[in-house]
Motif scaffolding. Structure first.
Motif, PDB file in Angstrom:
ATOM      1  N   GLY A 279     -17.583  12.400  32.144  1.00  0.00           N
ATOM      2  CA  GLY A 279     -17.806  11.258  33.037  1.00  0.00           C
ATOM      3  C   GLY A 279     -19.259  10.825  32.950  1.00  0.00           C
ATOM      4  O   GLY A 279     -20.146  11.619  32.592  1.00  0.00           O
TER       5      GLY A 279
ATOM      6  N   LEU B  68     -25.497  11.246  33.461  1.00  0.00           N
ATOM      7  CA  LEU B  68     -26.686  10.716  34.145  1.00  0.00           C
ATOM      8  C   LEU B  68     -27.489  11.834  34.813  1.00  0.00           C
ATOM      9  O   LEU B  68     -28.712  11.775  34.889  1.00  0.00           O
ATOM     10  CB  LEU B  68     -26.267   9.687  35.206  1.00  0.00           C
TER      11      LEU B  68
ATOM     12  N   TYR C 141     -28.662   8.399  39.968  1.00  0.00           N
ATOM     13  CA  TYR C 141     -29.894   8.521  39.173  1.00  0.00           C
ATOM     14  C   TYR C 141     -30.873   9.445  39.901  1.00  0.00           C
ATOM     15  O   TYR C 141     -31.591  10.225  39.296  1.00  0.00           O
ATOM     16  CB  TYR C 141     -30.567   7.165  38.937  1.00  0.00           C
TER      17      TYR C 141
ATOM     18  N   ASN D 155     -29.115  -0.456  34.294  1.00  0.00           N
ATOM     19  CA  ASN D 155     -27.667  -0.572  34.433  1.00  0.00           C
ATOM     20  C   ASN D 155     -27.279  -2.046  34.579  1.00  0.00           C
ATOM     21  O   ASN D 155     -27.499  -2.639  35.618  1.00  0.00           O
ATOM     22  CB  ASN D 155     -27.245   0.273  35.662  1.00  0.00           C
TER      23      ASN D 155
ATOM     24  N   ASN E 233     -24.616  -2.422  39.148  1.00  0.00           N
ATOM     25  CA  ASN E 233     -24.147  -1.942  40.442  1.00  0.00           C
ATOM     26  C   ASN E 233     -25.415  -1.663  41.241  1.00  0.00           C
ATOM     27  O   ASN E 233     -26.221  -0.839  40.795  1.00  0.00           O
ATOM     28  CB  ASN E 233     -23.338  -0.650  40.248  1.00  0.00           C
TER      29      ASN E 233
ATOM     30  N   ALA F  82     -21.726   1.152  32.555  1.00  0.00           N
ATOM     31  CA  ALA F  82     -20.452   1.460  33.217  1.00  0.00           C
ATOM     32  C   ALA F  82     -19.551   0.225  33.358  1.00  0.00           C
ATOM     33  O   ALA F  82     -18.330   0.338  33.308  1.00  0.00           O
ATOM     34  CB  ALA F  82     -20.717   2.072  34.591  1.00  0.00           C
TER      35      ALA F  82
ATOM     36  N   THR G 241     -18.664   4.760  30.104  1.00  0.00           N
ATOM     37  CA  THR G 241     -17.614   5.536  30.767  1.00  0.00           C
ATOM     38  C   THR G 241     -16.247   4.873  30.586  1.00  0.00           C
ATOM     39  O   THR G 241     -16.149   3.647  30.453  1.00  0.00           O
ATOM     40  CB  THR G 241     -17.898   5.696  32.274  1.00  0.00           C
TER      41      THR G 241
ATOM     42  N   SER H 177     -14.095   5.096  32.969  1.00  0.00           N
ATOM     43  CA  SER H 177     -13.606   4.933  34.349  1.00  0.00           C
ATOM     44  C   SER H 177     -13.251   3.494  34.704  1.00  0.00           C
ATOM     45  O   SER H 177     -12.256   3.257  35.390  1.00  0.00           O
ATOM     46  CB  SER H 177     -14.668   5.419  35.334  1.00  0.00           C
ATOM     47  N   LYS H 178     -14.077   2.547  34.284  1.00  0.00           N
ATOM     48  CA  LYS H 178     -13.898   1.165  34.742  1.00  0.00           C
ATOM     49  C   LYS H 178     -13.146   0.327  33.718  1.00  0.00           C
ATOM     50  O   LYS H 178     -12.206  -0.387  34.053  1.00  0.00           O
ATOM     51  CB  LYS H 178     -15.252   0.525  35.047  1.00  0.00           C
TER      52      LYS H 178
ATOM     53  N   ARG I  14     -12.335  11.781  34.172  1.00  0.00           N
ATOM     54  CA  ARG I  14     -13.667  12.344  33.941  1.00  0.00           C
ATOM     55  C   ARG I  14     -14.023  12.396  32.456  1.00  0.00           C
ATOM     56  O   ARG I  14     -14.151  13.465  31.859  1.00  0.00           O
ATOM     57  CB  ARG I  14     -13.814  13.743  34.585  1.00  0.00           C
TER      58      ARG I  14
HETATM   59  C1  LIG Z   1     -23.469   2.266  37.825  1.00  0.00           C
HETATM   60  C2  LIG Z   1     -22.545   3.409  37.652  1.00  0.00           C
HETATM   61  N1  LIG Z   1     -22.833   4.345  36.766  1.00  0.00           N
HETATM   62  C3  LIG Z   1     -22.050   5.412  36.575  1.00  0.00           C
HETATM   63  C4  LIG Z   1     -20.914   5.591  37.313  1.00  0.00           C
HETATM   64  C5  LIG Z   1     -20.140   6.865  37.111  1.00  0.00           C
HETATM   65  O1  LIG Z   1     -18.959   6.690  36.514  1.00  0.00           O
HETATM   66  P1  LIG Z   1     -18.079   7.936  36.049  1.00  0.00           P
HETATM   67  O2  LIG Z   1     -18.763   9.184  36.490  1.00  0.00           O
HETATM   68  O3  LIG Z   1     -16.764   7.750  36.691  1.00  0.00           O
HETATM   69  O4  LIG Z   1     -18.028   7.827  34.581  1.00  0.00           O
HETATM   70  C6  LIG Z   1     -20.561   4.652  38.264  1.00  0.00           C
HETATM   71  C7  LIG Z   1     -19.368   4.854  39.090  1.00  0.00           C
HETATM   72  O5  LIG Z   1     -19.118   4.260  40.063  1.00  0.00           O
HETATM   73  C8  LIG Z   1     -21.398   3.529  38.448  1.00  0.00           C
HETATM   74  O6  LIG Z   1     -21.127   2.591  39.351  1.00  0.00           O
END
Ligand SMILES: Cc1ncc(COP(=O)(O)O)c(C=O)c1O
Length: 390
Positions: free
Chosen positions: A103, A108, A132, A175, A179, A209, A238, A240-241, A249
């Motif tokens: 993940g 990070l 971070y 990033n 976000n 991400a 990632t 995830s999104k 993960r």
């Molecule tokens: C900016 C950013 N980085 C990293 C992640 C981590 O994602 P993951 O650990 O699911 O890969 C997120 C998850 O919300 C995120 O918003």
């Protein structure tokens, strides 16, 4: 029973601001209110079927039941390289320039442990993703926050950093799509970043991400598309999104060979890579998901129109994000971000995340995730209109 003391390292971890939000929300929910939740960043749609099917098939293969190779399967690293070629025209050497991660979050937090000594400096966006801070605290490194302001399109202004901060800095997190602000980075900004990092010997970690989520037909740029980017940094991608695989993960880092080597060295001591069938499904996700990613992007774009357009119609002066699945909304005059979030929670039963939770420069905004069905978004707008404050 003895109570063992936590290490100083653990005690030095930052407080989790959002734990208190979760508590407030749980209290409202326990009172039976029908909450509409824009406060979290958890994708609401399932993982596409072809990826789940790939996991099911791979898990039937006994070859995949033993230890995976320490640094992950070559087939997944090759798929990551093909994905970067296909999506961004970037050439990656799968044998030296890709590390498989548990993940994005794990990566990070690992990177500061890989590259920093006590007292080294790290540049971090404010507002920014809270994890971070965690990696930096564990490494005993020193933070310098880079304000992201609306006047500067939510990009850091390197010229405002002091000589001392620049000299101390060894690492920088960025990033985009961002976000929490929803901003995207321009080609020029990434070019400036490469030359700033090169001049000051700083390793750039670009957290990509939300790489797949750019609106109005504009595809977000990969940092690695910038000339010289691999010389000064890496990108974290990632699953995830882009592929709705938040629970699986899995992610990868690509770019600078020395950083990839450092990550793999640390991971050799921590893990024996990820369960092979998950790596197999991740390969399928990278190579065969064009349609599902397009569909997901259209869904978020539609929700963005409904949410931001609807709020504008009721008189809230808000701007649409250019990317990510967040809308970063300026709170009306007279409220702090926490006061306004509390008001929406208690009076409209609408959950948003107060901007202050993302850093001092997040004050004055709330973050809302486009992770709720359209009908619920319309209902939330109706309830907010009912407050009579706009
Ligand atoms: C900016 C950013 N980085 C990293 C992640 C981590 O994602 P993951 O650990 O699911 O890969 C997120 C998850 O919300 C995120 O918003």
């Amino acid at each position: 029973m003895k109570t063992f003391q936590q290490s100083d390292r653990l005690k030095g971890l930052p407080e989790q601001f959002f734990a208190s939000l979760v508590k407030k929300v749980a209290k409202e929910a326990s009172e039976g209110h029908d909450l509409i939740n824009f406060g979290q960043g958890n994708p609401d749609k399932p993982t596409p079927e072809h990826i789940v099917k790939a996991l099911q098939e791979a898990s039937n293969n006994p070859q995949f039941h033993g230890y995976p190779p320490f640094q992950g399967h070559g087939f997944l690293k090759e798929a990551a390289a093909s994905f970067y070629k296909q999506e961004y025209g970037v050439t990656i050497d799968p044998t030296k320039e890709v590390a498989i991660l548990f993940g994005g979050k794990a990566g990070l937090v690992e990177i500061p442990q890989c590259l920093l000594n006590k007292g080294d400096g790290v540049l971090i966006p404010d507002p920014g993703y809270p994890d971070y801070l965690s990696g930096v605290a564990l490494a005993g490194a020193t933070l310098t926050k880079m304000p992201l302001t609306e006047q500067n399109d939510f990009l850091p202004d390197y010229s405002s950093l002091s000589e001392e901060d620049k000299q101390r800095a060894k690492l920088m997190f960025l990033n985009y799509p961002n976000n929490p602000t929803g901003a995207v980075a321009s080609k020029e900004f990434f070019e400036d970043t490469v030359s700033f990092a090169d001049k000051n010997d700083i390793c750039v970690v670009h957290d990509f991400a939300y790489g797949a989520i750019g609106f109005d037909g504009k595809k977000p740029r990969s940092f690695l598309q910038t000339e010289g980017a691999k010389d000064v940094g890496i990108e974290i991608y990632t699953f995830s999104k882009t592929f709705n695989m938040a629970g699986w993960r899995i992610a990868f880092a690509v770019g600078n060979e020395s950083v990839i080597k450092a990550i793999e060295l640390l991971q050799d001591h921590l893990y024996v890579s990820i369960f092979s069938p998950i790596q197999k499904a991740a390969e399928v996700a990278l190579l065969h998901s064009h349609k599902s990613v397009q569909d997901l992007l259209s869904l978020y774009e539609r929700r963005r129109e409904v949410w931001v357009g609807g709020l504008q119609n009721i008189g809230w002066d808000v701007k649409a994000p250019a990317g990510s699945f967040f809308a970063w909304l300026r709170v009306p005059k007279g409220y702090t971000s926490t006061e306004f979030s509390d008001l929406l929670l208690k009076k409209a039963h609408v959950v948003v995340a107060p901007g202050i939770g993302f850093g001092e420069h997040g004050e004055g905004y709330v973050r809302t995730g486009l992770l709720t069905e359209e009908t619920r978004i319309r209902e939330a707008i109706k309830r907010i209109k009912g407050l009579g404050i706009f």
